[in-house]
Design an enzyme around this catalytic site. Structure first.
Site, mmCIF file in Angstrom:
data_model
loop_
_atom_site.group_PDB
_atom_site.id
_atom_site.type_symbol
_atom_site.label_atom_id
_atom_site.label_comp_id
_atom_site.label_asym_id
_atom_site.label_seq_id
_atom_site.Cartn_x
_atom_site.Cartn_y
_atom_site.Cartn_z
ATOM 1 N N ARG A 1 0.868 -1.173 0.000
ATOM 2 C CA ARG A 1 0.000 0.000 0.000
ATOM 3 C C ARG A 1 0.908 1.227 0.000
ATOM 4 N NH1 ARG A 1 -2.160 -3.391 4.196
ATOM 5 N NH2 ARG A 1 -4.240 -4.181 3.683
ATOM 6 N N LYS B 1 -2.312 -1.959 7.920
ATOM 7 C CA LYS B 1 -3.500 -1.398 8.572
ATOM 8 C C LYS B 1 -3.618 -1.918 9.995
ATOM 9 C CE LYS B 1 -6.471 -0.534 4.573
ATOM 10 N NZ LYS B 1 -7.760 -0.865 3.911
ATOM 11 N N HIS C 1 -1.988 2.263 -5.874
ATOM 12 C CA HIS C 1 -2.695 1.019 -5.607
ATOM 13 C C HIS C 1 -2.774 0.132 -6.846
ATOM 14 C CE1 HIS C 1 -4.397 -0.313 -1.849
ATOM 15 N NE2 HIS C 1 -5.365 -0.968 -2.491
ATOM 16 N N ARG D 1 -0.142 -2.394 -6.711
ATOM 17 C CA ARG D 1 -0.477 -3.457 -5.753
ATOM 18 C C ARG D 1 -1.437 -4.462 -6.405
ATOM 19 N NH1 ARG D 1 -1.083 -4.629 -0.144
ATOM 20 N NH2 ARG D 1 -3.218 -4.945 0.574
ATOM 21 N N HIS E 1 -4.175 -8.981 3.688
ATOM 22 C CA HIS E 1 -5.635 -8.962 3.787
ATOM 23 C C HIS E 1 -6.080 -9.794 4.985
ATOM 24 C CE1 HIS E 1 -6.222 -8.071 -0.796
ATOM 25 N NE2 HIS E 1 -6.021 -6.980 -0.093
ATOM 26 N N TYR F 1 -9.402 -10.901 -7.076
ATOM 27 C CA TYR F 1 -8.450 -11.096 -8.167
ATOM 28 C C TYR F 1 -8.781 -12.300 -9.039
ATOM 29 C CZ TYR F 1 -5.901 -7.566 -5.658
ATOM 30 O OH TYR F 1 -5.566 -6.400 -5.042
#
Length: 298
Positions: free
Chosen positions: A148, A172, A244, A247, A270, A279
């Site tokens: 990120r 995160k 992004h 990524r 994630h 994806y």
């Protein structure tokens, strides 16, 4: 207590107990600010303890005319978290959001770049300028490690474990993970670190930050966006791209070349594999190849 008192308490909870980033906390706070504005505008005298489902429904109906379903769903999610917090702290016993339905939204497929697009963008970097070496190292790291933008600009020299082939990423919620880093990306980082960064007048507090601006301070997110958009213009790439996008491309190219979703999930950081599953929808050709290769009745 008024709205601001409860909101400040909620912000502290999000920061200290849930470890959320400033951007996420700001988004939650802005959603609550919109609710209080709506109440003031319509002379509705309700505080966080007395507000009920009827007033919330009125607010949701009002914002549905201003924002798209995706933004509406995010606002509803933020409000649910706020009232769940109030119940957790015994400020109230019920959640006025309990029967509020989230609008149905289609899953937005991320934009991706081809390997040729990425090569062209990186090749367009002007290496005659010292920041060129830095920019090349940054884009190679974005794409090579699937970071990120916030993870890129906060990457530390002490997070580089090149001998082991990993870098440590703080993502995160301050969750840490180790991401593999290839020898090519390592090489570009070393070139920048040993030939460009070493010449900078590094400001106090930024001694361990890897990627720095010309004033020896941490780069901003906006600067990374600008660098990438300028390169896209330079090569006439008619796509709306951002950090992004690198990524997304990292994950898509891994999947296309046979990587499993669980490994990609771990590298991207994630929390849920359902986030990574987006994806799978990007390349139908890849899915056909999987069936042809692995199904017993191909």
């Amino acid at each position: 207590m008024n709205w601001q008192t409860y909101i400040k308490s909620f912000q502290s909870y999000l920061k200290i107990e849930r470890g959320l980033s400033k951007n996420t906390i700001d988004n939650y706070s802005f959603d609550l600010f919109r609710l209080t504005q709506f109440l003031d505008k319509n002379s509705i005298q309700k505080n966080p303890i007395t507000i009920g489902e009827e007033e919330i429904q009125q607010f949701i109906y009002a914002i549905s005319k201003e924002v798209n379903p995706r933004s509406q769903a995010r606002i509803i999610s933020g409000l649910k978290s706020f009232f769940s917090y109030l119940i957790f702290e015994d400020y109230r016993s019920d959640n006025p959001m309990e029967l509020i339905e989230t609008p149905k939204i289609g899953r937005k497929l991320p934009d991706t770049l081809s390997v040729q697009d990425i090569d062209a963008l990186i090749a367009a970097i002007d290496l005659s300028k010292e920041e060129g070496e830095r920019n090349k190292a940054m884009l190679e790291t974005l794409y090579g490690c699937g970071l990120r933008v916030s993870e890129l600009i906060t990457l530390k020299i002490s997070d580089l474990f090149f001998e082991e082939g990993f870098i440590k990423i703080t993502g995160k919620g301050n969750k840490q993970r180790f991401v593999p880093i290839g020898s090519t990306t390592q090489m570009f980082i070393e070139l920048y670190k040993n030939h460009v960064r070493i010449k900078l007048n590094i400001q106090k507090g930024h001694e361990d930050t890897l990627f720095l601006n010309r004033r020896g301070r941490q780069l901003t997110r906006a600067m990374i966006f600008t660098i990438i958009k300028d390169l896209a213009v330079k090569i006439n790439l008619n796509k709306a791209i951002s950090p992004h996008t690198f990524r997304h491309s990292f994950a898509t190219h891994l999947l296309e070349n046979g990587a499993d979703l669980r490994s990609i999930q771990l590298m991207l950081g994630h929390e849920s594999i359902t986030t990574t599953e987006v994806y799978v929808h990007l390349d139908r050709k890849y899915l056909t190849q999987v069936v042809n290769q692995f199904h017993p009745r191909k």
